[in-house]
Design a protein around this motif. Structure first.
Motif: not given
Length: 446
Positions: A53-75
């Protein structure tokens, strides 16, 4: 036209620079909550340790993302997938194959099976020894598919294999639009009639291909990462053919073939009708202890000297990168043009090309070059063949670098070891067994 950009694909909203609010477009969350926690829709990851999870500039919230496929762009939770669900434009070609070569009887049998699988939208395993000419076996099937307006994808686990396959296919299908997809590829985002891609790149595609061919299905990382088989399934159409190619199927697949549970065709001999060279085991003592004093076993040094004197190129496989980086400067005392190459080497492509041109006498490498690279006249040595990285599959593939060309069908394969392992013995038995089957079928000349 939006279909040109999105047809057959699943892309992140952040990757699109145009409005995606259109017919045949489905927008789905890329990260969904489940009873276990989170799941990534793009790569099917449910390992909670691979989410962050990270503080997301796009939505202004704490956002969860997948690290497994992050090399293809952040889901991430606020970055959905935009999926094309409509028709995919196709082109049919009239006799696109321009190849004057001739298949061996074993290749022809396999080629006919591939054509049948494509015709019937079936699954097939092509179990062919290293250097059997698997690529040529695919030509007729690809020709059949393209003439019917089908889209064909050949997926391979590594960039090296894509870089070798793409020009070969382009030369025999000169009129066909083609894409070669790998990290940093200029064809990224292209949907072509014939696509050669690393399996990771398939994470961008959704129900795009009528024919899916997975090359080197036993190779790392495809063999150990369920994400990649998920990507293959998601990228092919619900009604499509699936063809696997390998020289070294795992034990489960070998059992399924023998028991009739998996449809397969075997090519136990190379097209040039010479038997597969069989590896020689040579005990070299405690080579690791010797190397701590910056010395290699005498038998290993003598083997390399002999290749330099004969002016015969050689691969020397070592178990890990640290050893490679230490050994190469030591060997350059014997010949300044000896080089080393590994997965993280920024000059990897250039070094392999230079070796192919004959300008590097000995190339020290990790298992990264165990497959996908063909040089006509080489010998091969493995230093530390007893190390766990050298599995049965890896050793069979390494041995398969030797004797591939009709002009040079023989060569020396030396497994230098500090003790024989089951993997070494299985690899040798595998090669001997293939030669025996080839003799029984009259596919090799003594």
């Amino acid at each position: 036209m939006i279909s040109l950009h999105l047809a057959g694909k699943q892309l992140l909203k952040s990757e699109l620079s145009f409005s995606h609010d259109a017919k045949h477009v489905q927008i789905v969350d890329s990260i969904v909550k489940t009873k276990k926690g989170y799941r990534c829709v793009r790569c099917d990851n449910e390992d909670q340790q691979l989410f962050a999870s990270f503080p997301c500039a796009r939505c202004g919230r704490i956002c969860t993302y997948c690290r497994k496929c992050v090399m293809m762009g952040r889901c991430s939770e606020c970055n959905p997938l935009v999926i094309w669900t409509g028709p995919i434009p196709s082109t049919s070609f009239s006799s696109p194959l321009k190849w004057s070569g001739k298949l061996s009887p074993a290749q022809q049998l396999a080629s006919d099976e591939v054509c049948q699988a494509i015709d019937r939208n079936d699954s097939l395993l092509v179990w062919a020894v290293c250097g059997a000419g698997k690529t040529e076996v695919l030509f007729a099937g690809i020709n059949l598919a393209l003439s019917r307006g089908k889209r064909v994808c050949i997926a391979a686990p590594r960039t090296d294999v894509v870089l070798e396959l793409a020009p070969r296919l382009a030369s025999v299908f000169p009129s066909v639009d083609m894409a070669a997809l790998y990290g940093g590829s200029e064809d990224r985002g292209k949907l072509a009639s014939l696509t050669v891609a690393t399996t990771h790149q398939l994470l961008r595609y959704y129900r795009a291909f009528d024919v899916m061919i997975v090359d080197e299905v036993d190779a790392f990382p495809y063999s150990v990462d369920p994400m990649l088989s998920y990507a293959v399934e998601r990228a092919r159409k619900p009604t499509s053919s699936l063809i696997y190619l390998t020289a070294t199927p795992n034990e489960q697949w070998q059992y399924e073939v023998k028991s009739g549970k998996r449809k397969a065709v075997t090519i136990p001999a190379r097209y040039h009708r010479h038997p597969l060279p069989v590896p020689t085991f040579e005990w070299c003592g405690n080579w690791q202890k010797k190397w701590r004093h910056h010395r290699l076993p005498l038998c290993v040094v003598q083997w390399m000297y002999a290749r330099l004197e004969q002016k015969k190129q050689a691969f020397v496989f070592v178990p890990h990168i640290d050893l490679l980086q230490q050994v190469v400067p030591y060997l350059q005392q014997f010949h300044p043009h000896i080089e080393g190459v590994h997965a993280e080497d920024p000059k990897r492509k250039e070094k392999v090309l230079t070796f192919r041109r004959g300008q590097i006498p000995i190339l020290v490498t990790t298992t990264i070059l165990e497959r996908g690279v063909t040089v006509p006249n080489v010998d091969v040595a493995v230093l530390g063949a007893e190390q766990p990285i050298f599995t049965e599959s890896a050793l069979v593939q390494i041995a398969g670098r030797v004797g591939r060309s009709a002009q040079y069908p023989t060569g020396d394969i030396r497994f230098f070891h500090f003790g024989k392992t089951k993997a070494m013995l299985k690899a040798k038995r595998h090669i001997v067994r293939m030669n025996e089957e080839a003799r029984k079928r009259g596919l090799i000349d003594e």
